[in-house]
Design a protein around this motif. Sequence first.
Motif, PDB file in Angstrom:
ATOM      1  N   ASN A 146      -2.555 -14.750 -32.374  1.00 29.28           N
ATOM      2  CA  ASN A 146      -2.188 -15.148 -31.019  1.00 29.28           C
ATOM      3  C   ASN A 146      -0.887 -14.514 -30.537  1.00 29.28           C
ATOM      4  O   ASN A 146      -0.793 -14.070 -29.387  1.00 29.28           O
ATOM      5  N   HIS A 147       0.107 -14.446 -31.404  1.00 28.04           N
ATOM      6  CA  HIS A 147       1.414 -13.908 -30.987  1.00 28.04           C
ATOM      7  C   HIS A 147       1.332 -12.415 -30.686  1.00 28.04           C
ATOM      8  O   HIS A 147       1.880 -11.943 -29.677  1.00 28.04           O
ATOM      9  N   PRO A 179      -1.842 -23.741 -22.261  1.00 24.41           N
ATOM     10  CA  PRO A 179      -3.028 -24.600 -22.128  1.00 24.41           C
ATOM     11  C   PRO A 179      -4.155 -23.967 -21.315  1.00 24.41           C
ATOM     12  O   PRO A 179      -5.325 -24.087 -21.676  1.00 24.41           O
ATOM     13  N   SER A 180      -3.816 -23.290 -20.233  1.00 25.19           N
ATOM     14  CA  SER A 180      -4.852 -22.668 -19.403  1.00 25.19           C
ATOM     15  C   SER A 180      -5.559 -21.540 -20.147  1.00 25.19           C
ATOM     16  O   SER A 180      -6.775 -21.362 -20.023  1.00 25.19           O
ATOM     17  N   ALA A 181      -4.802 -20.784 -20.958  1.00 23.08           N
ATOM     18  CA  ALA A 181      -5.392 -19.691 -21.736  1.00 23.08           C
ATOM     19  C   ALA A 181      -6.298 -20.241 -22.838  1.00 23.08           C
ATOM     20  O   ALA A 181      -7.363 -19.669 -23.117  1.00 23.08           O
ATOM     21  N   LEU A 182      -5.887 -21.336 -23.458  1.00 23.50           N
ATOM     22  CA  LEU A 182      -6.709 -21.962 -24.496  1.00 23.50           C
ATOM     23  C   LEU A 182      -8.024 -22.480 -23.914  1.00 23.50           C
ATOM     24  O   LEU A 182      -9.094 -22.320 -24.520  1.00 23.50           O
ATOM     25  N   LEU A 183      -7.946 -23.092 -22.730  1.00 23.14           N
ATOM     26  CA  LEU A 183      -9.153 -23.611 -22.090  1.00 23.14           C
ATOM     27  C   LEU A 183     -10.105 -22.475 -21.723  1.00 23.14           C
ATOM     28  O   LEU A 183     -11.319 -22.567 -21.937  1.00 23.14           O
ATOM     29  N   GLN A 184      -9.539 -21.397 -21.178  1.00 19.83           N
ATOM     30  CA  GLN A 184     -10.358 -20.243 -20.823  1.00 19.83           C
ATOM     31  C   GLN A 184     -11.030 -19.646 -22.054  1.00 19.83           C
ATOM     32  O   GLN A 184     -12.215 -19.299 -22.026  1.00 19.83           O
ATOM     33  N   ARG A 185     -10.274 -19.519 -23.130  1.00 17.13           N
ATOM     34  CA  ARG A 185     -10.825 -18.956 -24.358  1.00 17.13           C
ATOM     35  C   ARG A 185     -11.904 -19.864 -24.940  1.00 17.13           C
ATOM     36  O   ARG A 185     -12.937 -19.393 -25.428  1.00 17.13           O
ATOM     37  N   ARG A 186     -11.680 -21.155 -24.901  1.00 11.16           N
ATOM     38  CA  ARG A 186     -12.659 -22.113 -25.427  1.00 11.16           C
ATOM     39  C   ARG A 186     -13.988 -21.969 -24.694  1.00 11.16           C
ATOM     40  O   ARG A 186     -15.057 -21.926 -25.305  1.00 11.16           O
ATOM     41  N   ARG A 187     -13.919 -21.903 -23.373  1.00 15.79           N
ATOM     42  CA  ARG A 187     -15.140 -21.731 -22.591  1.00 15.79           C
ATOM     43  C   ARG A 187     -15.832 -20.413 -22.934  1.00 15.79           C
ATOM     44  O   ARG A 187     -17.064 -20.354 -23.029  1.00 15.79           O
ATOM     45  N   HIS A 188     -15.020 -19.364 -23.104  1.00 10.77           N
ATOM     46  CA  HIS A 188     -15.577 -18.055 -23.424  1.00 10.77           C
ATOM     47  C   HIS A 188     -16.306 -18.082 -24.772  1.00 10.77           C
ATOM     48  O   HIS A 188     -17.415 -17.547 -24.896  1.00 10.77           O
ATOM     49  N   VAL A 189     -15.692 -18.684 -25.772  1.00 12.31           N
ATOM     50  CA  VAL A 189     -16.285 -18.718 -27.113  1.00 12.31           C
ATOM     51  C   VAL A 189     -17.619 -19.475 -27.096  1.00 12.31           C
ATOM     52  O   VAL A 189     -18.603 -19.042 -27.702  1.00 12.31           O
ATOM     53  N   ILE A 190     -17.659 -20.611 -26.413  1.00 12.01           N
ATOM     54  CA  ILE A 190     -18.900 -21.382 -26.330  1.00 12.01           C
ATOM     55  C   ILE A 190     -19.989 -20.564 -25.636  1.00 12.01           C
ATOM     56  O   ILE A 190     -21.126 -20.464 -26.125  1.00 12.01           O
ATOM     57  N   ALA A 191     -19.649 -19.951 -24.494  1.00 11.68           N
ATOM     58  CA  ALA A 191     -20.629 -19.144 -23.760  1.00 11.68           C
ATOM     59  C   ALA A 191     -21.080 -17.940 -24.584  1.00 11.68           C
ATOM     60  O   ALA A 191     -22.262 -17.565 -24.586  1.00 11.68           O
ATOM     61  N   PHE A 192     -20.143 -17.354 -25.324  1.00 13.62           N
ATOM     62  CA  PHE A 192     -20.432 -16.179 -26.152  1.00 13.62           C
ATOM     63  C   PHE A 192     -21.474 -16.508 -27.219  1.00 13.62           C
ATOM     64  O   PHE A 192     -22.443 -15.770 -27.418  1.00 13.62           O
ATOM     65  N   VAL A 193     -21.288 -17.619 -27.895  1.00 16.93           N
ATOM     66  CA  VAL A 193     -22.226 -18.027 -28.955  1.00 16.93           C
ATOM     67  C   VAL A 193     -23.581 -18.404 -28.369  1.00 16.93           C
ATOM     68  O   VAL A 193     -24.635 -17.984 -28.878  1.00 16.93           O
ATOM     69  N   LEU A 194     -23.582 -19.177 -27.294  1.00 17.17           N
ATOM     70  CA  LEU A 194     -24.852 -19.590 -26.700  1.00 17.17           C
ATOM     71  C   LEU A 194     -25.640 -18.394 -26.185  1.00 17.17           C
ATOM     72  O   LEU A 194     -26.872 -18.330 -26.347  1.00 17.17           O
ATOM     73  N   ASN A 195     -24.961 -17.430 -25.580  1.00 12.52           N
ATOM     74  CA  ASN A 195     -25.651 -16.236 -25.086  1.00 12.52           C
ATOM     75  C   ASN A 195     -26.235 -15.414 -26.238  1.00 12.52           C
ATOM     76  O   ASN A 195     -27.312 -14.817 -26.098  1.00 12.52           O
ATOM     77  N   ALA A 196     -25.533 -15.382 -27.376  1.00 12.21           N
ATOM     78  CA  ALA A 196     -26.036 -14.646 -28.531  1.00 12.21           C
ATOM     79  C   ALA A 196     -27.284 -15.304 -29.110  1.00 12.21           C
ATOM     80  O   ALA A 196     -28.130 -14.630 -29.701  1.00 12.21           O
ATOM     81  N   LEU A 197     -27.421 -16.608 -28.918  1.00 15.56           N
ATOM     82  CA  LEU A 197     -28.551 -17.333 -29.486  1.00 15.56           C
ATOM     83  C   LEU A 197     -29.782 -17.357 -28.586  1.00 15.56           C
ATOM     84  O   LEU A 197     -30.887 -17.635 -29.059  1.00 15.56           O
TER      85      LEU A 197
END
Length: 221
Positions: free
Chosen positions: A187-188, A201-219
Motif C-alpha cells: 500500500n505505501h 477510507p474512500s480508496a479502501l471502499l473503492q478497492r473493495r468494490r473493485h475486488v468483489i466485481a473482479f472476482v464475480l466477473n471472472a466467475l
Amino acid sequence: MTTTSTPPSQSKSASTRRQVSSASARDALIAAAIGEFAAKGFAGARVDEIAGVAGVNKQLVYHYFENKQGLYLVALESVYAQIREKEKALSLDAMGPLEAMSELVGFSFDYLAEHPEFISLLTDENRNRGRYILASDRLKTMHSPFIEMLEATLSRGVEAGVFRAEYDAVNLYISMAGVSYFFFSNNHTLSAIFGRSLDAPSALLQRRRHVIAFVLNALRP
C-alpha cells in the motif's frame, strides 16, 4: 492449643485467582509477541521487549513457551485461530450464490484491512520459507471453514448457471486473497508511485468494490 485452617472456599478462590493471573500473563505475552513479530519479524524481535510490553517477567516467556521460537509459533497459531473463528461466524445459507460469493470476497478483503499484523506476519513467515508453520501440528490440522464455504458457494453457482464450472475452491481462494493481499502489503509504495492515499477510507471502499466485481466477473459463464 487451637489451629486455624483456610476455609475451602477461600483456598479455591485463591487458586482461581492464580489461574486467571497465569492465563492473563500468557495472553499478554502472546498479544505483545504478535505486535513485536509483526513489526520486526522473527529475526529482529527481542524477548525482553515482548516481556516489557506485556508487563511481565522475561522468565515467563521461557516458562510458558520454552524459547523465542515457541513464542513465535504460538503467535502464528493465535492469528490463524482468530481468522478461523471469524470465518465460522459467516452465515451464507439464506443468500443466493452471487450474494454469498460477494460476502466471502468482502470478508477476505475486510480481514486484511483490519489486521495489518496478519499481513506482516505472513510476509515474514514467507521470508522464512514457512519453516515455523511447517513445525506446527496445530496449524496443519486447523481446517479452514472458508474453503468449505467457498466450495459450496461455487457448486451452488454452477448449478444455478451463474458461475463457470472449471474453478476449484483452493485456486479461487489463492486468486481472491492475492488480489487483496498485494494491495495491502504494498500500500505505501503503491500510494507513492501513483500519488494517491490508497489507505484513505474512500480508496479502501473503492478497492473493495473493485475486488468483489473482479472476482464475480471472472466467475461468470
